[in-house]
Motif scaffolding. Structure first.
Motif, PDB file in Angstrom:
ATOM      1  N   TYR A 164       0.809  -1.223   0.000  1.00 28.61           N
ATOM      2  CA  TYR A 164       0.000   0.000   0.000  1.00 28.61           C
ATOM      3  C   TYR A 164       0.840   1.270   0.000  1.00 28.61           C
ATOM      4  O   TYR A 164       0.317   2.351   0.235  1.00 28.61           O
ATOM      5  CB  TYR A 164      -0.913   0.018   1.226  1.00 28.61           C
ATOM      6  N   ARG A 165       2.113   1.154  -0.269  1.00 26.48           N
ATOM      7  CA  ARG A 165       3.013   2.303  -0.168  1.00 26.48           C
ATOM      8  C   ARG A 165       2.632   3.431  -1.133  1.00 26.48           C
ATOM      9  O   ARG A 165       2.551   4.593  -0.737  1.00 26.48           O
ATOM     10  CB  ARG A 165       4.448   1.861  -0.416  1.00 26.48           C
ATOM     11  N   ILE A 166       2.365   3.090  -2.396  1.00 28.94           N
ATOM     12  CA  ILE A 166       2.027   4.117  -3.384  1.00 28.94           C
ATOM     13  C   ILE A 166       0.698   4.791  -3.031  1.00 28.94           C
ATOM     14  O   ILE A 166       0.565   6.018  -3.103  1.00 28.94           O
ATOM     15  CB  ILE A 166       1.947   3.500  -4.791  1.00 28.94           C
ATOM     16  N   LEU A 167      -0.292   4.002  -2.642  1.00 31.87           N
ATOM     17  CA  LEU A 167      -1.589   4.554  -2.264  1.00 31.87           C
ATOM     18  C   LEU A 167      -1.472   5.479  -1.054  1.00 31.87           C
ATOM     19  O   LEU A 167      -2.025   6.580  -1.041  1.00 31.87           O
ATOM     20  CB  LEU A 167      -2.581   3.426  -1.956  1.00 31.87           C
ATOM     21  N   GLY A 168      -0.732   5.048  -0.049  1.00 28.84           N
ATOM     22  CA  GLY A 168      -0.571   5.858   1.153  1.00 28.84           C
ATOM     23  C   GLY A 168       0.165   7.159   0.891  1.00 28.84           C
ATOM     24  O   GLY A 168      -0.249   8.223   1.350  1.00 28.84           O
ATOM     25  N   LEU A 169       1.263   7.087   0.140  1.00 28.37           N
ATOM     26  CA  LEU A 169       2.033   8.297  -0.147  1.00 28.37           C
ATOM     27  C   LEU A 169       1.265   9.255  -1.054  1.00 28.37           C
ATOM     28  O   LEU A 169       1.320  10.470  -0.864  1.00 28.37           O
ATOM     29  CB  LEU A 169       3.376   7.935  -0.779  1.00 28.37           C
ATOM     30  N   SER A 170       0.547   8.708  -2.027  1.00 24.50           N
ATOM     31  CA  SER A 170      -0.214   9.593  -2.909  1.00 24.50           C
ATOM     32  C   SER A 170      -1.379  10.251  -2.165  1.00 24.50           C
ATOM     33  O   SER A 170      -1.678  11.427  -2.383  1.00 24.50           O
ATOM     34  CB  SER A 170      -0.715   8.844  -4.143  1.00 24.50           C
ATOM     35  N   THR A 171      -2.031   9.519  -1.270  1.00 21.46           N
ATOM     36  CA  THR A 171      -3.112  10.113  -0.477  1.00 21.46           C
ATOM     37  C   THR A 171      -2.568  11.221   0.426  1.00 21.46           C
ATOM     38  O   THR A 171      -3.159  12.299   0.522  1.00 21.46           O
ATOM     39  CB  THR A 171      -3.810   9.038   0.373  1.00 21.46           C
ATOM     40  N   ALA A 172      -1.444  10.970   1.073  1.00 20.87           N
ATOM     41  CA  ALA A 172      -0.844  11.986   1.941  1.00 20.87           C
ATOM     42  C   ALA A 172      -0.395  13.200   1.135  1.00 20.87           C
ATOM     43  O   ALA A 172      -0.575  14.346   1.568  1.00 20.87           O
ATOM     44  CB  ALA A 172       0.332  11.390   2.706  1.00 20.87           C
ATOM     45  N   ALA A 173       0.154  12.965  -0.067  1.00 26.41           N
ATOM     46  CA  ALA A 173       0.591  14.085  -0.903  1.00 26.41           C
ATOM     47  C   ALA A 173      -0.592  14.923  -1.376  1.00 26.41           C
ATOM     48  O   ALA A 173      -0.522  16.155  -1.388  1.00 26.41           O
ATOM     49  CB  ALA A 173       1.378  13.555  -2.101  1.00 26.41           C
ATOM     50  N   VAL A 174      -1.692  14.265  -1.743  1.00 24.02           N
ATOM     51  CA  VAL A 174      -2.883  15.007  -2.174  1.00 24.02           C
ATOM     52  C   VAL A 174      -3.450  15.829  -1.016  1.00 24.02           C
ATOM     53  O   VAL A 174      -3.823  16.992  -1.193  1.00 24.02           O
ATOM     54  CB  VAL A 174      -3.936  14.036  -2.749  1.00 24.02           C
ATOM     55  N   LEU A 175      -3.511  15.240   0.174  1.00 16.46           N
ATOM     56  CA  LEU A 175      -4.003  15.983   1.343  1.00 16.46           C
ATOM     57  C   LEU A 175      -3.126  17.194   1.643  1.00 16.46           C
ATOM     58  O   LEU A 175      -3.627  18.286   1.921  1.00 16.46           O
ATOM     59  CB  LEU A 175      -4.055  15.079   2.565  1.00 16.46           C
ATOM     60  N   LEU A 176      -1.819  16.995   1.606  1.00 15.67           N
ATOM     61  CA  LEU A 176      -0.899  18.095   1.914  1.00 15.67           C
ATOM     62  C   LEU A 176      -0.979  19.188   0.857  1.00 15.67           C
ATOM     63  O   LEU A 176      -1.036  20.378   1.185  1.00 15.67           O
ATOM     64  CB  LEU A 176       0.526  17.566   2.038  1.00 15.67           C
TER      65      LEU A 176
END
Length: 129
Positions: free
Chosen positions: A109-121
């Protein structure tokens, strides 16, 4: 866990500012108590301990690469959500933030987690600026 930490942190800071306002209501000149100053480090310490316990229960070693990215940029999405839609949206965003960065630690889930955090930020920075 993220929702509870966000709710606790927002409540602690809000309580500290209300205490400061009540205490300084009758002061004719400059008045400041230590509560607002100490509320932010206290909420960060509580969050650090809670995240360390939660990561330990999930089997994730609390690495230096996991805990600081969870705590340090977290106020940006939370403050942006609170500014736009109120306290409960900030709690939801805090939960999504913590879940996204926890997912970023696990390999599938690394890509999903990092992309979600990047979109939120990124969205929070757009809202705040």
């Amino acid at each position: 866990m993220g929702a509870a930490l966000t709710c606790l942190s927002l409540g602690m800071v809000d309580w500290a500012y209300r205490y400061d306002t009540r205490t300084c209501a009758r002061a004719p000149d400059f008045c400041m108590t230590l509560m607002p100053v100490l509320s932010i480090p206290a909420s960060l310490i509580v969050a650090l301990v809670a995240l360390t316990v939660a990561y330990r229960l999930l089997g994730i070693r609390p690495l230096l690469a996991v805990v600081p990215p969870t705590l340090l940029p977290a106020p940006f999405p939370v403050v942006a959500a609170q500014a736009v839609a109120g306290r409960w949206s900030a709690v939801v965003v805090g939960a999504v933030w913590a879940a996204a960065l926890t997912q970023a630690v696990w390999r599938p889930y690394r890509i999903l987690g990092l992309s979600t955090a990047a979109v939120l930020l990124l969205a929070s920075l757009v809202v705040l600026l």
